[in-house]
Design a protein around this motif. Sequence first.
Motif, PDB file in Angstrom:
ATOM      1  N   ILE A 355       0.857  -1.196   0.000  1.00 43.99           N
ATOM      2  CA  ILE A 355       0.000   0.000   0.000  1.00 43.99           C
ATOM      3  C   ILE A 355       0.887   1.237   0.000  1.00 43.99           C
ATOM      4  CG2 ILE A 355      -1.810   1.284   1.249  1.00 43.99           C
ATOM      5  CD1 ILE A 355      -2.758  -1.432   0.182  1.00 43.99           C
ATOM      6  N   PRO A 356       0.799   2.055  -1.057  1.00 39.40           N
ATOM      7  CA  PRO A 356       1.649   3.255  -1.097  1.00 39.40           C
ATOM      8  C   PRO A 356       1.077   4.365  -0.213  1.00 39.40           C
ATOM      9  CG  PRO A 356       0.597   2.790  -3.232  1.00 39.40           C
ATOM     10  CD  PRO A 356      -0.069   1.934  -2.219  1.00 39.40           C
ATOM     11  N   ARG A 357       1.827   5.430  -0.096  1.00 41.42           N
ATOM     12  CA  ARG A 357       1.309   6.593   0.645  1.00 41.42           C
ATOM     13  C   ARG A 357       0.147   7.209  -0.144  1.00 41.42           C
ATOM     14  NH1 ARG A 357       5.742  11.189  -0.748  1.00 41.42           N
ATOM     15  NH2 ARG A 357       5.506  11.046  -3.019  1.00 41.42           N
ATOM     16  N   THR A 358      -0.614   8.034   0.552  1.00 40.19           N
ATOM     17  CA  THR A 358      -1.731   8.726  -0.081  1.00 40.19           C
ATOM     18  C   THR A 358      -1.485  10.226  -0.006  1.00 40.19           C
ATOM     19  OG1 THR A 358      -3.247   6.987   0.548  1.00 40.19           O
ATOM     20  CG2 THR A 358      -4.230   9.127   0.064  1.00 40.19           C
ATOM     21  N   ILE A 359      -1.699  10.905  -1.122  1.00 41.70           N
ATOM     22  CA  ILE A 359      -1.584  12.367  -1.145  1.00 41.70           C
ATOM     23  C   ILE A 359      -2.970  12.948  -1.386  1.00 41.70           C
ATOM     24  CG2 ILE A 359      -0.684  14.291  -2.543  1.00 41.70           C
ATOM     25  CD1 ILE A 359       1.980  12.887  -2.579  1.00 41.70           C
ATOM     26  N   ASN A 360      -3.294  13.956  -0.601  1.00 45.28           N
ATOM     27  CA  ASN A 360      -4.614  14.575  -0.690  1.00 45.28           C
ATOM     28  C   ASN A 360      -4.625  15.607  -1.823  1.00 45.28           C
ATOM     29  OD1 ASN A 360      -7.023  15.967  -0.293  1.00 45.28           O
ATOM     30  ND2 ASN A 360      -6.848  15.930   1.936  1.00 45.28           N
ATOM     31  N   MET A 361      -5.551  15.460  -2.770  1.00 44.43           N
ATOM     32  CA  MET A 361      -5.566  16.390  -3.903  1.00 44.43           C
ATOM     33  C   MET A 361      -5.807  17.836  -3.461  1.00 44.43           C
ATOM     34  SD  MET A 361      -9.141  15.337  -5.772  1.00 44.43           S
ATOM     35  CE  MET A 361      -8.714  16.222  -7.255  1.00 44.43           C
ATOM     36  N   THR A 362      -6.414  18.016  -2.311  1.00 44.72           N
ATOM     37  CA  THR A 362      -6.695  19.367  -1.818  1.00 44.72           C
ATOM     38  C   THR A 362      -5.416  20.093  -1.416  1.00 44.72           C
ATOM     39  OG1 THR A 362      -8.861  18.659  -1.089  1.00 44.72           O
ATOM     40  CG2 THR A 362      -7.980  20.626  -0.034  1.00 44.72           C
ATOM     41  N   THR A 363      -4.405  19.331  -0.978  1.00 42.52           N
ATOM     42  CA  THR A 363      -3.166  19.970  -0.511  1.00 42.52           C
ATOM     43  C   THR A 363      -2.049  19.839  -1.542  1.00 42.52           C
ATOM     44  OG1 THR A 363      -2.607  17.937   0.680  1.00 42.52           O
ATOM     45  CG2 THR A 363      -3.735  19.660   1.937  1.00 42.52           C
ATOM     46  N   ILE A 364      -2.436  19.747  -2.810  1.00 44.89           N
ATOM     47  CA  ILE A 364      -1.432  19.610  -3.872  1.00 44.89           C
ATOM     48  C   ILE A 364      -0.453  20.793  -3.862  1.00 44.89           C
ATOM     49  CG2 ILE A 364      -2.976  20.658  -5.627  1.00 44.89           C
ATOM     50  CD1 ILE A 364      -0.579  17.793  -6.371  1.00 44.89           C
ATOM     51  N   GLY A 365      -0.947  21.966  -3.460  1.00 47.03           N
ATOM     52  CA  GLY A 365      -0.077  23.146  -3.398  1.00 47.03           C
ATOM     53  C   GLY A 365       1.105  22.893  -2.481  1.00 47.03           C
ATOM     54  N   ASP A 366       0.837  22.461  -1.268  1.00 49.26           N
ATOM     55  CA  ASP A 366       1.922  22.178  -0.316  1.00 49.26           C
ATOM     56  C   ASP A 366       2.718  20.951  -0.747  1.00 49.26           C
ATOM     57  OD1 ASP A 366       1.564  24.265   1.412  1.00 49.26           O
ATOM     58  OD2 ASP A 366       0.269  23.166   2.794  1.00 49.26           O
ATOM     59  N   ASP A 367       2.010  19.927  -1.216  1.00 45.49           N
ATOM     60  CA  ASP A 367       2.690  18.639  -1.413  1.00 45.49           C
ATOM     61  C   ASP A 367       3.663  18.650  -2.589  1.00 45.49           C
ATOM     62  OD1 ASP A 367       1.551  17.580   0.816  1.00 45.49           O
ATOM     63  OD2 ASP A 367      -0.180  16.762  -0.218  1.00 45.49           O
ATOM     64  N   LEU A 368       3.393  19.465  -3.604  1.00 45.58           N
ATOM     65  CA  LEU A 368       4.357  19.549  -4.705  1.00 45.58           C
ATOM     66  C   LEU A 368       5.616  20.310  -4.276  1.00 45.58           C
ATOM     67  CD1 LEU A 368       2.286  20.207  -7.967  1.00 45.58           C
ATOM     68  CD2 LEU A 368       3.302  18.069  -7.172  1.00 45.58           C
ATOM     69  N   LEU A 369       5.481  21.093  -3.212  1.00 48.47           N
ATOM     70  CA  LEU A 369       6.630  21.887  -2.750  1.00 48.47           C
ATOM     71  C   LEU A 369       7.393  21.203  -1.617  1.00 48.47           C
ATOM     72  CD1 LEU A 369       4.935  25.423  -2.841  1.00 48.47           C
ATOM     73  CD2 LEU A 369       6.647  24.537  -4.429  1.00 48.47           C
ATOM     74  N   ARG A 370       6.901  20.060  -1.188  1.00 50.25           N
ATOM     75  CA  ARG A 370       7.534  19.368  -0.053  1.00 50.25           C
ATOM     76  C   ARG A 370       8.775  18.595  -0.504  1.00 50.25           C
ATOM     77  NH1 ARG A 370       3.873  19.388   4.197  1.00 50.25           N
ATOM     78  NH2 ARG A 370       1.819  19.082   3.284  1.00 50.25           N
ATOM     79  N   PRO A 371       9.880  18.725   0.264  1.00 46.05           N
ATOM     80  CA  PRO A 371      11.040  17.870  -0.031  1.00 46.05           C
ATOM     81  C   PRO A 371      10.794  16.462   0.508  1.00 46.05           C
ATOM     82  CG  PRO A 371      11.496  19.280   1.863  1.00 46.05           C
ATOM     83  CD  PRO A 371      10.104  19.638   1.395  1.00 46.05           C
ATOM     84  N   ALA A 372      11.671  15.533   0.154  1.00 48.30           N
ATOM     85  CA  ALA A 372      11.569  14.183   0.712  1.00 48.30           C
ATOM     86  C   ALA A 372      11.781  14.254   2.225  1.00 48.30           C
ATOM     87  CB  ALA A 372      12.626  13.290   0.085  1.00 48.30           C
ATOM     88  N   SER A 373      11.074  13.426   2.952  1.00 47.09           N
ATOM     89  CA  SER A 373      11.279  13.340   4.403  1.00 47.09           C
ATOM     90  C   SER A 373      10.733  12.007   4.872  1.00 47.09           C
ATOM     91  CB  SER A 373      10.545  14.489   5.119  1.00 47.09           C
ATOM     92  OG  SER A 373       9.148  14.231   5.098  1.00 47.09           O
ATOM     93  N   PRO A 374      11.170  11.549   6.054  1.00 42.13           N
ATOM     94  CA  PRO A 374      10.636  10.263   6.538  1.00 42.13           C
ATOM     95  C   PRO A 374       9.114  10.309   6.662  1.00 42.13           C
ATOM     96  CG  PRO A 374      12.528  10.948   7.843  1.00 42.13           C
ATOM     97  CD  PRO A 374      12.208  12.092   6.928  1.00 42.13           C
ATOM     98  N   ALA A 375       8.567  11.454   7.057  1.00 45.38           N
ATOM     99  CA  ALA A 375       7.111  11.522   7.246  1.00 45.38           C
ATOM    100  C   ALA A 375       6.372  11.558   5.907  1.00 45.38           C
ATOM    101  CB  ALA A 375       6.757  12.763   8.062  1.00 45.38           C
ATOM    102  N   PHE A 376       6.910  12.295   4.958  1.00 52.20           N
ATOM    103  CA  PHE A 376       6.212  12.487   3.675  1.00 52.20           C
ATOM    104  C   PHE A 376       6.561  11.397   2.666  1.00 52.20           C
ATOM    105  CE2 PHE A 376       6.086  14.778  -0.547  1.00 52.20           C
ATOM    106  CZ  PHE A 376       4.700  14.837  -0.626  1.00 52.20           C
ATOM    107  N   GLY A 377       7.797  10.875   2.755  1.00 54.48           N
ATOM    108  CA  GLY A 377       8.269   9.937   1.731  1.00 54.48           C
ATOM    109  C   GLY A 377       9.001  10.706   0.655  1.00 54.48           C
ATOM    110  N   PRO A 378       9.151  10.128  -0.539  1.00 55.87           N
ATOM    111  CA  PRO A 378       9.934  10.806  -1.572  1.00 55.87           C
ATOM    112  C   PRO A 378       9.246  12.069  -2.088  1.00 55.87           C
ATOM    113  CG  PRO A 378       8.857   8.846  -2.459  1.00 55.87           C
ATOM    114  CD  PRO A 378       8.605   8.830  -0.989  1.00 55.87           C
ATOM    115  N   GLN A 379      10.061  13.006  -2.537  1.00 56.47           N
ATOM    116  CA  GLN A 379       9.522  14.198  -3.193  1.00 56.47           C
ATOM    117  C   GLN A 379       8.751  13.757  -4.444  1.00 56.47           C
ATOM    118  OE1 GLN A 379      12.409  16.666  -5.220  1.00 56.47           O
ATOM    119  NE2 GLN A 379      11.388  18.523  -4.519  1.00 56.47           N
ATOM    120  N   VAL A 380       7.666  14.472  -4.774  1.00 53.30           N
ATOM    121  CA  VAL A 380       6.926  14.144  -6.001  1.00 53.30           C
ATOM    122  C   VAL A 380       7.795  14.550  -7.193  1.00 53.30           C
ATOM    123  CG1 VAL A 380       4.850  14.562  -7.361  1.00 53.30           C
ATOM    124  CG2 VAL A 380       4.693  14.477  -4.867  1.00 53.30           C
ATOM    125  N   GLU A 381       8.079  13.576  -8.072  1.00 51.28           N
ATOM    126  CA  GLU A 381       8.947  13.858  -9.231  1.00 51.28           C
ATOM    127  C   GLU A 381       8.175  13.878 -10.543  1.00 51.28           C
ATOM    128  OE1 GLU A 381      12.633  11.533  -9.371  1.00 51.28           O
ATOM    129  OE2 GLU A 381      12.274  11.005  -7.276  1.00 51.28           O
TER     130      GLU A 381
END
Length: 692
Positions: A355-381
Amino acid sequence: MTSTQVRAACPLDCPDTCALLVTVEDGVATAVKGDPDHPTTAGVLCTKVSRYTERTYHEDRLLHPLKRVGRKGEGKFERISWDEALDTIAARLKPIAARAPEAILPYSYCGTMGLVQGESMSSRFFNKIGASLLDRTICATAGFTGYKYTIGASVGTDMEQFQNAKLLIIWGGNPIASNLHFWTRAQEAKRHGAKLIAIDPYRSLTAEKCHQHIALLPGTDAALALGLMHVLIKEDLLDHDYIAQYTLGFEELKQRAAEWTPERVADTCGITVDEVVDLARLYGSMAKAGEPVAIRTNYGVQRVRGGGMAVRNIACLPALVGAWRHPAGGVQLSSSGSFPTNKPKLQRPDLLKKIPRTINMTTIGDDLLRPASPAFGPQVEAVIVYNSNPLAIAPDSDKVMRGFMREDLFTVVLEQFQTDTADYADIVLPATTQLEHIDAHTSYGHLYMMANNAAIAPMGEAKPNTEIFRLLAARMGFDDDCFKESDDELAAQSFNAQDVRAIGFDWDALKQKGWQKLNMPAAPFAQGGFYTPSGKCEFYSAQMAKDGLDPLPTYLPPYESVASNPELAKRYPLAMISPPARNFLNSTFVNVKSLRSAEGEPHLDIHPDDSAARGIADGDMVRIFNDRGSFVAKARVTDKARAGLVVGLSVWWKKLATDGKNANEVTSQQLTDMGRAPTFYDTLVQVEKVSA
Ligand code: SF4
C-alpha cells in the motif's frame, strides 16, 4: 446523407446525469438533446450541454500530442507524434518507478464522471507502478463522511419523488445552476402548493424563486440544524415511534440540543430568532400532520471547517420527525451510495505490491513543494493529470502554481483543451470528449445506471483516457491481461449484476436502452434499515468517538471567523464564497465563447453597506485579497450578498480572467473536520477599489 441518433449520457460533475440523444449526420454530431423518454432528463438539458457540439468541435481542441518548448506556464508547445510522446513519458517514468514509485502521482477528478474513462485503466496503470494514491477529496468527502456516520451510506430521497413534497428545504445549493432537474420537480411541487425554503448565505437564482430565503452566515449551517432540533424537541414536534424504533442516541441528543437555544443559534448564524423557531415549527408540524417534508442539501454547506458535521446534523432531522416514512420525505445529499459499482474489478487494487502513501488532492499546493522526508516519503517527481485542472480548481493557487513551476517536476496532462494546467505540462496528450468514446455512468442525483455510446470518431489524433493508459502500460512493459481489455469489456464490469439493486444489468442491453433504474425501495428508510453499524439513524455515533470526533451533533465555527480568529477577522473582515457560475461547470466550459460571454467577466457581488464603506461603486474593478494572494474582479453592488459576505462566482480559467488569477488565489488548504476535504467557503478577505 445518413442521419442517426446515438444514446449517450452527460459526463459532467452534476447530479442530474442526463440521458442524451446525439444526432449524427455523415459522421458529424450536429445536435445534442435531452432524451424525452428518460424520466429525470425529460427531454431537457442545461444550456451548457445543449452547446456540447460547440465544445467538441471547438477550434482550440487539442488534436495532437504536444511537447513544451517554452517556460512552464508560458503555453508554448510544438506538435510531436504519439510515438515520441509515449517514448518520452516511459523513459521519464521508468527510472522513477524502479527507484521510488511513490514519487509518481496521478491527479484526477470528475472531468468525466464515467466509470470507464475515469478510474479504470488509469488506476490499473498506477497500481501496477505502485504510484502514490490520490485522496480524491476536492468536492464531496466531508459531507459524504458526515452523512455516512448518521445514515450509513449515500442513500436518500429518490429524486423522482420531490415533486410530491409539501415542504422542500433547499439547503446549501443553487439547483437552477447545478441540479436543474431537481429544480423542475421543486417547481412542480410548488405548483401543487408546496412551500420552498432556501437556506444559503447568498440570494442565489434559486433562493430568489423560493417562498422564503434564510441568509445565514457561511459555515453556520450545523448550528441552525441544532437550533431546529432544540425547538422540535422542546415543542414535542417529534415522531416518538420512529425515534424509538429506528434511531440511536435520542436521550444524548436531547441533552446536546438543549444547549442550542434559538437565541444562541440566531446569534451564531446571523439570523433572527423567529427564523429559527418558525422553520422548526413548520417542519415539525407538517411532518406531524403526515405531510411529506423533504430536504435537498448540497455541497455548499460542507466547504467549511465544520462541513462534515453540518451535513451530519441536517441528516438527523428527518428521523426526528419521521419524515422518512413518506417516499417524498427525508433528505438527499447524494444517491451515489445506491449503485452497486464494481470498482475493485475496474481498478484492480490487487496489482499493488504494497500500500503506497496517499496524497490529498486538496493539498497539492503544499505537497508539490515538499522535499523528501521520513514523514512524507519521496519528493513528487512526476505528476500525470487527467480529468482535472488543478491550476484553476485547487485552493491556495499561488502554491499550486509554484509547485507545477518546479523545473525538476515531470508533468503529463491528458486534456481536451490547453487549460491553465496544460500550460505547465512537459507533454500534453489529446483526449477524447464524451461524444468520441464509450462509458458507463452512475449518478449522484438519480437512480439510473447509464450508458454512453460513442457518437463520432475521435477528433484528430485524440484518444480515450483508457487507450492512453493502455499504450503507456505497454511502453512501461506491463503485459498483464488486464491492460488488454477493451472499453466495452471494462464497461461490462461496471456494475455487479449479482447485486439485487442492479439485477438484470447487461452492458449490451444498457447500451441499447441507455438507462436502467436501480431496484430500490421508494421510501428507503420508512422502516429503518439504515446502513449504519446499528442499522439505525445514529444521533450518537460510536464510530465517531473511535475516530476522535464528537459522537453527537455539534458546531465548529469556521477557521476564518471572528469566533475562531478575531485578529484575522479584523484584518480581513469579509467572508468570501465562490459557488458555481451558471454557465460553467467547475472549470469546464469557461473556454466556450458563448457561455463565457453569458457570464461576462469575473464579478464580485458585494453588499451596498460594504461597498459604501470602501468607496466602491457598482462596476468598479476591485482587488480581493488576504495573506495568501489576490485577484481582480468587477464589483456588482447588490444585496444578494448579505452584509459581511462577498461572492465570486467560479471557476474561471486564470488565463481568461481579468488579471490572470481566480478566486482560488485566496482560498486555503485547511481541511474539514472529517473527510479531509477543502474549505473553499471558509475564507476571509478584504476588498479594495483598484485605482485606474
Ligand atoms: S450538466 Fe447536468 S443538467 Fe446539464 S446536461 Fe449534464 S447532467 Fe444534465
